[in-house]
Scaffold this motif. Structure first.
Motif, mmCIF file in Angstrom:
data_model
loop_
_atom_site.group_PDB
_atom_site.id
_atom_site.type_symbol
_atom_site.label_atom_id
_atom_site.label_comp_id
_atom_site.label_asym_id
_atom_site.label_seq_id
_atom_site.Cartn_x
_atom_site.Cartn_y
_atom_site.Cartn_z
ATOM 1 N N MET A 1 -14.839 -4.788 1.690
ATOM 2 C CA MET A 1 -14.455 -4.348 0.343
ATOM 3 C C MET A 1 -13.478 -3.167 0.397
ATOM 4 S SD MET A 1 -14.630 -4.886 -2.722
ATOM 5 C CE MET A 1 -15.838 -6.174 -2.430
ATOM 6 N N LEU A 2 -13.799 -2.202 1.262
ATOM 7 C CA LEU A 2 -12.919 -1.041 1.381
ATOM 8 C C LEU A 2 -11.540 -1.455 1.877
ATOM 9 C CD1 LEU A 2 -12.527 1.987 1.199
ATOM 10 C CD2 LEU A 2 -13.518 2.211 3.487
ATOM 11 N N ALA A 3 -11.493 -2.457 2.762
ATOM 12 C CA ALA A 3 -10.200 -2.922 3.280
ATOM 13 C C ALA A 3 -9.351 -3.499 2.148
ATOM 14 C CB ALA A 3 -10.418 -3.964 4.365
ATOM 15 N N ARG A 4 -9.969 -4.242 1.247
ATOM 16 C CA ARG A 4 -9.222 -4.806 0.116
ATOM 17 C C ARG A 4 -8.694 -3.701 -0.796
ATOM 18 N NH1 ARG A 4 -13.148 -9.338 -2.310
ATOM 19 N NH2 ARG A 4 -14.647 -8.549 -0.797
ATOM 20 N N TYR A 5 -9.553 -2.726 -1.054
ATOM 21 C CA TYR A 5 -9.116 -1.607 -1.884
ATOM 22 C C TYR A 5 -7.952 -0.867 -1.227
ATOM 23 C CZ TYR A 5 -8.884 3.024 -3.900
ATOM 24 O OH TYR A 5 -8.415 4.183 -4.461
ATOM 25 N N MET A 6 -8.066 -0.612 0.077
ATOM 26 C CA MET A 6 -7.020 0.121 0.785
ATOM 27 C C MET A 6 -5.697 -0.632 0.753
ATOM 28 S SD MET A 6 -7.961 3.102 1.830
ATOM 29 C CE MET A 6 -6.721 3.453 3.084
ATOM 30 N N LEU A 7 -5.740 -1.940 0.828
ATOM 31 C CA LEU A 7 -4.504 -2.727 0.755
ATOM 32 C C LEU A 7 -3.826 -2.528 -0.589
ATOM 33 C CD1 LEU A 7 -2.576 -4.736 2.032
ATOM 34 C CD2 LEU A 7 -4.067 -6.597 1.229
ATOM 35 N N VAL A 8 -4.616 -2.562 -1.661
ATOM 36 C CA VAL A 8 -4.063 -2.311 -2.994
ATOM 37 C C VAL A 8 -3.468 -0.909 -3.060
ATOM 38 C CG1 VAL A 8 -4.618 -2.061 -5.445
ATOM 39 C CG2 VAL A 8 -5.650 -3.915 -4.125
ATOM 40 N N ALA A 9 -4.234 0.091 -2.611
ATOM 41 C CA ALA A 9 -3.801 1.483 -2.713
ATOM 42 C C ALA A 9 -2.513 1.732 -1.928
ATOM 43 C CB ALA A 9 -4.914 2.411 -2.215
ATOM 44 N N VAL A 10 -2.445 1.214 -0.721
ATOM 45 C CA VAL A 10 -1.257 1.442 0.108
ATOM 46 C C VAL A 10 -0.029 0.776 -0.500
ATOM 47 C CG1 VAL A 10 -0.206 0.939 2.335
ATOM 48 C CG2 VAL A 10 -2.531 1.835 2.243
ATOM 49 N N LEU A 11 -0.178 -0.444 -0.994
ATOM 50 C CA LEU A 11 0.966 -1.159 -1.563
ATOM 51 C C LEU A 11 1.547 -0.421 -2.765
ATOM 52 C CD1 LEU A 11 -0.150 -4.909 -1.374
ATOM 53 C CD2 LEU A 11 1.817 -3.882 -0.234
ATOM 54 N N VAL A 12 0.693 -0.035 -3.698
ATOM 55 C CA VAL A 12 1.223 0.565 -4.928
ATOM 56 C C VAL A 12 1.715 1.990 -4.687
ATOM 57 C CG1 VAL A 12 -0.217 -0.907 -6.392
ATOM 58 C CG2 VAL A 12 -1.061 1.338 -5.715
ATOM 59 N N ARG A 13 1.076 2.719 -3.790
ATOM 60 C CA ARG A 13 1.515 4.096 -3.545
ATOM 61 C C ARG A 13 2.757 4.143 -2.675
ATOM 62 N NH1 ARG A 13 -4.817 5.922 -3.056
ATOM 63 N NH2 ARG A 13 -5.184 5.950 -5.322
ATOM 64 N N LEU A 14 2.912 3.183 -1.769
ATOM 65 C CA LEU A 14 4.174 3.065 -1.044
ATOM 66 C C LEU A 14 5.326 2.834 -2.013
ATOM 67 C CD1 LEU A 14 3.529 0.872 2.139
ATOM 68 C CD2 LEU A 14 4.480 3.174 2.073
ATOM 69 N N ALA A 15 5.092 1.949 -2.993
ATOM 70 C CA ALA A 15 6.138 1.669 -3.978
ATOM 71 C C ALA A 15 6.476 2.913 -4.783
ATOM 72 C CB ALA A 15 5.679 0.542 -4.904
ATOM 73 N N SER A 16 5.460 3.657 -5.180
ATOM 74 C CA SER A 16 5.690 4.855 -5.990
ATOM 75 C C SER A 16 6.478 5.910 -5.222
ATOM 76 C CB SER A 16 4.347 5.426 -6.446
ATOM 77 O OG SER A 16 4.524 6.609 -7.183
ATOM 78 N N GLU A 17 6.084 6.171 -3.974
ATOM 79 C CA GLU A 17 6.788 7.180 -3.179
ATOM 80 C C GLU A 17 8.182 6.699 -2.785
ATOM 81 O OE1 GLU A 17 5.888 10.211 -2.484
ATOM 82 O OE2 GLU A 17 3.896 10.116 -3.379
ATOM 83 N N GLY A 18 8.309 5.437 -2.417
ATOM 84 C CA GLY A 18 9.606 4.906 -2.018
ATOM 85 C C GLY A 18 10.604 4.858 -3.155
#
Length: 398
Positions: A1-18
């Motif tokens: 479950m945590l892995a799925r959450y982390m995938l979501v978090a990394v994708l959207v925050r990478l987009a925001s910072e990039g």
């Protein structure tokens, strides 16, 4: 479950910072104006401060939670994609309006997303989960701008921004894979708090106000560091230090977050961890003006960054521990926007006072951390105006 959450978090925050890099590069290419690129970044970031209480209140009230969170993340990604198509081809007010609309979704990329962790995981796993969530912020901050630059150099600025938008939208769709239970209907559980509930909590509740305003004052100094690092690079006559010192701090923060995830401490009273790490950050930065090389200064920045890793993880854990169920997302989103506001203020003040010199400014940044720690201790005094949430040791989660 945590892995799925982390995938979501990394994708959207990478987009925001990039996006902070990609949008500016695209604006310069099509319009020749870096100023317009800066205006677009402001349009993406500033609405989060204003929209945070409303976004948090909606997240705490809406019944179909997966649909709400997924829609906000997809809208942010779609907004980036549309902005990429409109820059230089549509009137500036139109482009800025679209960017502003996308920016209204950003509270759900940061605090709003983090607030879901306690509904996804058992309480025994939360300290590690908040530490890893802090890692997702660190990874995004380090690799997001680099990814945007790399994509822009290989495929062009427009495809780079589109790719970032697609990544955020993909993260939004992955929210449907998270087992979020619907909020109970009115009368079947805790009633969602009103729009101003989080503001009252951050002023009256001792642990929450300590966490919020202590970390905010600390962030006032951290926000000034990009300007300070440029001045230090000139002082040391070492061009790489302009970005290298911030990179050293980000890498230190990443390492600190991973260490805290591996062996968390102070989980029963996270506000004490925040105060302690604020003071330690200030001590590490206070030594920088006496270092005679950029390499030594980078070591000081890395040590300070290491302290901010546990600080941020404990801050997230404290918000979750002390916020009531009906206002949890509001507390996360408003707390994140307050930190962002302090950081923006620190950057502005550093620009105004740069004539004081890099040494004095570094000491001022360090002083902000120490003052934040002292303020955090002072604000802890007083009785809580409401019954606290159950402690992790006495609560059970599905």
């Amino acid at each position: 479950m945590l892995a799925r959450y982390m995938l979501v978090a990394v994708l959207v925050r990478l987009a925001s910072e990039g996006a902070r890099v990609g949008v500016v590069v695209l604006a310069v290419e099509r319009t020749g104006s870096a100023g317009f690129g800066g205006a677009l970044i402001a349009a993406l970031l500033f609405p989060s401060v204003v929209a945070a209480p409303l976004a948090g209140a909606l997240a705490d009230r809406v019944r179909r939670r997966r649909l709400f969170h997924a829609s906000c993340l997809v809208c942010y990604g779609t907004g980036l994609t549309v902005v990429a198509g409109l820059i230089g081809r549509a009137p500036a007010p139109v482009v800025l309006t679209v960017a502003t609309a996308a920016g209204c979704c950003t509270p759900l990329l940061t605090g709003g997303l983090t607030s879901l962790l306690s509904d996804l995981l058992p309480s025994t796993e939360l300290p590690r989960a908040f530490s890893l969530d802090a890692v997702s912020y660190n990874l995004a901050g380090i690799t997001g701008p680099a990814l945007a630059s790399a994509l822009a150099s290989v495929a062009g600025p427009a495809p780079a921004v589109v790719a970032l938008g697609a990544g955020a939208a993909a993260g939004g769709l992955l929210v449907f894979a998270l087992p979020l239970r619907p909020h109970p209907r009115q009368g079947a559980g805790p009633r969602p708090a009103g729009l101003g509930a989080a503001i009252v909590l951050l002023v009256r509740d001792p642990p929450l106000r300590s966490l919020t305003w202590a970390s905010g004052v600390g962030q006032l100094g951290i926000g000034a560091l990009p300007v300070v690092c440029v001045l230090l690079a000139t002082h040391y006559r070492t061009p790489w230090a302009a970005g290298g010192l911030m990179t050293a701090m980000a890498l230190g923060s990443l390492t600190g977050s991973l260490a805290y995830a591996w062996q968390p401490w102070g989980t029963r009273r996270p506000e004490r961890t925040v105060v302690t790490m604020l003071f330690a950050t200030g001590v590490a930065l206070a030594a920088v003006p006496w270092m005679d090389s950029a390499t030594a200064a980078a070591g000081g920045f890395a040590l300070a960054g290491w302290c901010t890793g546990p600080l941020f993880a404990a801050l997230l854990a404290g918000r979750d521990r002390y916020a009531p169920q009906g206002a949890r997302t509001q507390v996360f989103t408003l707390g994140a926007s307050i930190k962002s506001t302090f950081a923006a203020g620190g950057a502005a003040l550093a620009g105004v006072w740069q004539a004081a010199g890099p040494g004095s400014l570094v000491l001022a940044v360090a002083a902000c951390q120490v003052v934040g720690a002292v303020l955090g201790v002072v604000l802890l005094h007083g009785r809580r105006p409401r019954a606290g949430r159950p402690s992790p040791e006495s609560s059970t989660k599905c």
